[in-house]
Design a protein around this motif. Structure first.
Motif, PDB file in Angstrom:
ATOM      1  N   TRP A 294      41.257  31.318  39.178  1.00 42.87           N
ATOM      2  CA  TRP A 294      41.140  32.522  39.992  1.00 42.87           C
ATOM      3  C   TRP A 294      42.441  32.896  40.682  1.00 42.87           C
ATOM      4  CZ3 TRP A 294      37.242  35.045  38.379  1.00 42.87           C
ATOM      5  CH2 TRP A 294      36.096  34.382  37.942  1.00 42.87           C
ATOM      6  N   TRP A 295      43.237  31.935  41.074  1.00 41.43           N
ATOM      7  CA  TRP A 295      44.496  32.189  41.772  1.00 41.43           C
ATOM      8  C   TRP A 295      45.527  32.883  40.882  1.00 41.43           C
ATOM      9  CZ3 TRP A 295      42.193  27.591  40.668  1.00 41.43           C
ATOM     10  CH2 TRP A 295      42.720  26.895  39.592  1.00 41.43           C
ATOM     11  N   ASP A 296      45.309  32.882  39.561  1.00 40.33           N
ATOM     12  CA  ASP A 296      46.250  33.520  38.627  1.00 40.33           C
ATOM     13  C   ASP A 296      46.017  35.024  38.464  1.00 40.33           C
ATOM     14  OD1 ASP A 296      47.506  31.124  38.144  1.00 40.33           O
ATOM     15  OD2 ASP A 296      46.543  30.781  36.198  1.00 40.33           O
ATOM     16  N   TYR A 297      44.934  35.549  39.009  1.00 35.93           N
ATOM     17  CA  TYR A 297      44.579  36.949  38.789  1.00 35.93           C
ATOM     18  C   TYR A 297      44.883  37.791  40.025  1.00 35.93           C
ATOM     19  CZ  TYR A 297      42.039  34.561  35.094  1.00 35.93           C
ATOM     20  OH  TYR A 297      41.699  33.759  34.041  1.00 35.93           O
ATOM     21  N   CYS A 298      45.361  39.008  39.796  1.00 39.58           N
ATOM     22  CA  CYS A 298      45.720  39.891  40.914  1.00 39.58           C
ATOM     23  C   CYS A 298      44.497  40.589  41.507  1.00 39.58           C
ATOM     24  CB  CYS A 298      46.731  40.938  40.458  1.00 39.58           C
ATOM     25  SG  CYS A 298      46.072  42.119  39.249  1.00 39.58           S
ATOM     26  N   TRP A 299      43.432  40.752  40.754  1.00 40.40           N
ATOM     27  CA  TRP A 299      42.164  41.356  41.169  1.00 40.40           C
ATOM     28  C   TRP A 299      42.224  42.868  41.349  1.00 40.40           C
ATOM     29  CZ3 TRP A 299      37.488  38.845  41.351  1.00 40.40           C
ATOM     30  CH2 TRP A 299      37.555  37.459  41.213  1.00 40.40           C
ATOM     31  N   ASN A 300      43.397  43.488  41.226  1.00 49.04           N
ATOM     32  CA  ASN A 300      43.470  44.925  41.518  1.00 49.04           C
ATOM     33  C   ASN A 300      44.336  45.706  40.534  1.00 49.04           C
ATOM     34  OD1 ASN A 300      45.935  43.986  42.282  1.00 49.04           O
ATOM     35  ND2 ASN A 300      45.653  44.368  44.461  1.00 49.04           N
ATOM     36  N   ASN A 301      44.472  45.206  39.320  1.00 50.12           N
ATOM     37  CA  ASN A 301      45.146  45.912  38.241  1.00 50.12           C
ATOM     38  C   ASN A 301      46.625  46.183  38.518  1.00 50.12           C
ATOM     39  OD1 ASN A 301      45.223  47.053  35.678  1.00 50.12           O
ATOM     40  ND2 ASN A 301      44.670  49.084  36.406  1.00 50.12           N
ATOM     41  N   THR A 302      47.289  45.274  39.192  1.00 53.75           N
ATOM     42  CA  THR A 302      48.704  45.495  39.482  1.00 53.75           C
ATOM     43  C   THR A 302      49.646  44.779  38.525  1.00 53.75           C
ATOM     44  OG1 THR A 302      48.707  43.698  41.096  1.00 53.75           O
ATOM     45  CG2 THR A 302      48.348  45.929  41.942  1.00 53.75           C
ATOM     46  N   THR A 303      49.199  43.700  37.892  1.00 52.41           N
ATOM     47  CA  THR A 303      50.124  42.939  37.045  1.00 52.41           C
ATOM     48  C   THR A 303      49.666  42.756  35.605  1.00 52.41           C
ATOM     49  OG1 THR A 303      49.178  40.814  37.697  1.00 52.41           O
ATOM     50  CG2 THR A 303      50.994  41.660  39.041  1.00 52.41           C
ATOM     51  N   GLY A 304      48.454  43.151  35.263  1.00 52.13           N
ATOM     52  CA  GLY A 304      47.977  42.990  33.888  1.00 52.13           C
ATOM     53  C   GLY A 304      47.677  41.555  33.508  1.00 52.13           C
ATOM     54  N   CYS A 305      47.349  40.733  34.492  1.00 52.17           N
ATOM     55  CA  CYS A 305      47.175  39.301  34.261  1.00 52.17           C
ATOM     56  C   CYS A 305      45.784  38.904  33.772  1.00 52.17           C
ATOM     57  CB  CYS A 305      47.487  38.548  35.546  1.00 52.17           C
ATOM     58  SG  CYS A 305      46.530  39.133  36.957  1.00 52.17           S
ATOM     59  N   CYS A 306      44.854  39.827  33.704  1.00 51.69           N
ATOM     60  CA  CYS A 306      43.486  39.435  33.326  1.00 51.69           C
ATOM     61  C   CYS A 306      43.017  40.178  32.067  1.00 51.69           C
ATOM     62  CB  CYS A 306      42.523  39.633  34.490  1.00 51.69           C
ATOM     63  SG  CYS A 306      42.434  41.314  35.105  1.00 51.69           S
ATOM     64  N   GLU A 307      43.902  40.285  31.097  1.00 52.67           N
ATOM     65  CA  GLU A 307      43.574  40.914  29.815  1.00 52.67           C
ATOM     66  C   GLU A 307      42.458  40.127  29.131  1.00 52.67           C
ATOM     67  OE1 GLU A 307      44.390  43.866  26.820  1.00 52.67           O
ATOM     68  OE2 GLU A 307      45.300  43.658  28.787  1.00 52.67           O
ATOM     69  N   MET A 308      41.490  40.833  28.597  1.00 49.67           N
ATOM     70  CA  MET A 308      40.363  40.217  27.897  1.00 49.67           C
ATOM     71  C   MET A 308      40.079  41.028  26.644  1.00 49.67           C
ATOM     72  SD  MET A 308      37.050  41.612  29.954  1.00 49.67           S
ATOM     73  CE  MET A 308      36.832  43.370  30.152  1.00 49.67           C
ATOM     74  N   ARG A 309      39.201  40.516  25.788  1.00 50.93           N
ATOM     75  CA  ARG A 309      38.691  41.234  24.627  1.00 50.93           C
ATOM     76  C   ARG A 309      37.192  41.384  24.843  1.00 50.93           C
ATOM     77  NH1 ARG A 309      42.142  43.814  21.732  1.00 50.93           N
ATOM     78  NH2 ARG A 309      40.647  43.825  20.062  1.00 50.93           N
ATOM     79  N   TYR A 310      36.669  42.593  24.577  1.00 46.75           N
ATOM     80  CA  TYR A 310      35.251  42.833  24.827  1.00 46.75           C
ATOM     81  C   TYR A 310      34.702  43.915  23.896  1.00 46.75           C
ATOM     82  CZ  TYR A 310      36.263  47.235  27.248  1.00 46.75           C
ATOM     83  OH  TYR A 310      36.652  48.509  27.540  1.00 46.75           O
ATOM     84  N   LYS A 311      33.377  43.978  23.869  1.00 49.76           N
ATOM     85  CA  LYS A 311      32.648  45.050  23.197  1.00 49.76           C
ATOM     86  C   LYS A 311      31.773  45.703  24.256  1.00 49.76           C
ATOM     87  CE  LYS A 311      32.115  42.791  18.693  1.00 49.76           C
ATOM     88  NZ  LYS A 311      31.090  42.386  17.709  1.00 49.76           N
ATOM     89  N   GLY A 312      31.745  47.030  24.280  1.00 47.81           N
ATOM     90  CA  GLY A 312      30.917  47.737  25.246  1.00 47.81           C
ATOM     91  C   GLY A 312      29.437  47.607  24.964  1.00 47.81           C
ATOM     92  N   SER A 313      29.109  47.287  23.709  1.00 47.73           N
ATOM     93  CA  SER A 313      27.723  47.067  23.283  1.00 47.73           C
ATOM     94  C   SER A 313      27.765  46.088  22.118  1.00 47.73           C
ATOM     95  CB  SER A 313      27.076  48.388  22.859  1.00 47.73           C
ATOM     96  OG  SER A 313      27.723  48.907  21.715  1.00 47.73           O
ATOM     97  N   PRO A 314      26.630  45.468  21.784  1.00 54.65           N
ATOM     98  CA  PRO A 314      26.631  44.478  20.704  1.00 54.65           C
ATOM     99  C   PRO A 314      27.192  45.005  19.384  1.00 54.65           C
ATOM    100  CG  PRO A 314      24.571  44.361  21.909  1.00 54.65           C
ATOM    101  CD  PRO A 314      25.314  45.567  22.432  1.00 54.65           C
TER     102      PRO A 314
END
Length: 115
Positions: free
Chosen positions: A63-83
């Motif tokens: 958790w300490w590695d993430y900025c939480w507010n979209n300032t550094t791009g540190c929480c990039e993920m891959r996702y699908k909006g629906s199955p």
């Protein structure tokens, strides 16, 4: 977990729940790296993953590695909006959780663990 429809939640919230997740009235079914979970509505994915770690104890995140507010791009993920939807890249700190969404790959450093 049931289908992609929200599940009503009418249990009293703890102070910690309200502080972290708001006064949610529904839980959304989502999938994280192949596992099904129910998470609070009206939250971003990063907060929903935090809920999973606290309530289910099957995800570990730095958790300490993430900025939480979209300032550094540190929480990039891959996702699908629906199955059945296409896989997309997004930031977990600013992507809203939706019923039926699937987190294909957690942000860097995140991992699923055995229940």
């Amino acid at each position: 977990v049931p289908g992609p429809e929200p599940i009503p939640y009418d249990v009293p919230h703890s102070d910690d729940d309200v502080e972290l997740f708001g006064e949610y009235r529904n839980l959304y079914p989502i999938v994280i790296e192949g596992r099904s979970y129910l998470v609070p509505e009206d939250n971003f994915v990063l907060r929903a993953i935090q809920y999973v770690e606290i309530k289910y104890r099957t995800v570990r995140m730095p958790w300490w590695d993430y900025c939480w507010n979209n300032t550094t791009g540190c929480c990039e993920m891959r996702y699908k909006g629906s199955p059945d939807g296409p896989e997309k890249a997004g930031r977990a700190c600013c992507t809203a959780v939706k019923p039926g969404m699937e987190i294909v790959k957690l942000p860097k450093g995140g991992r699923c663990i055995a229940p």
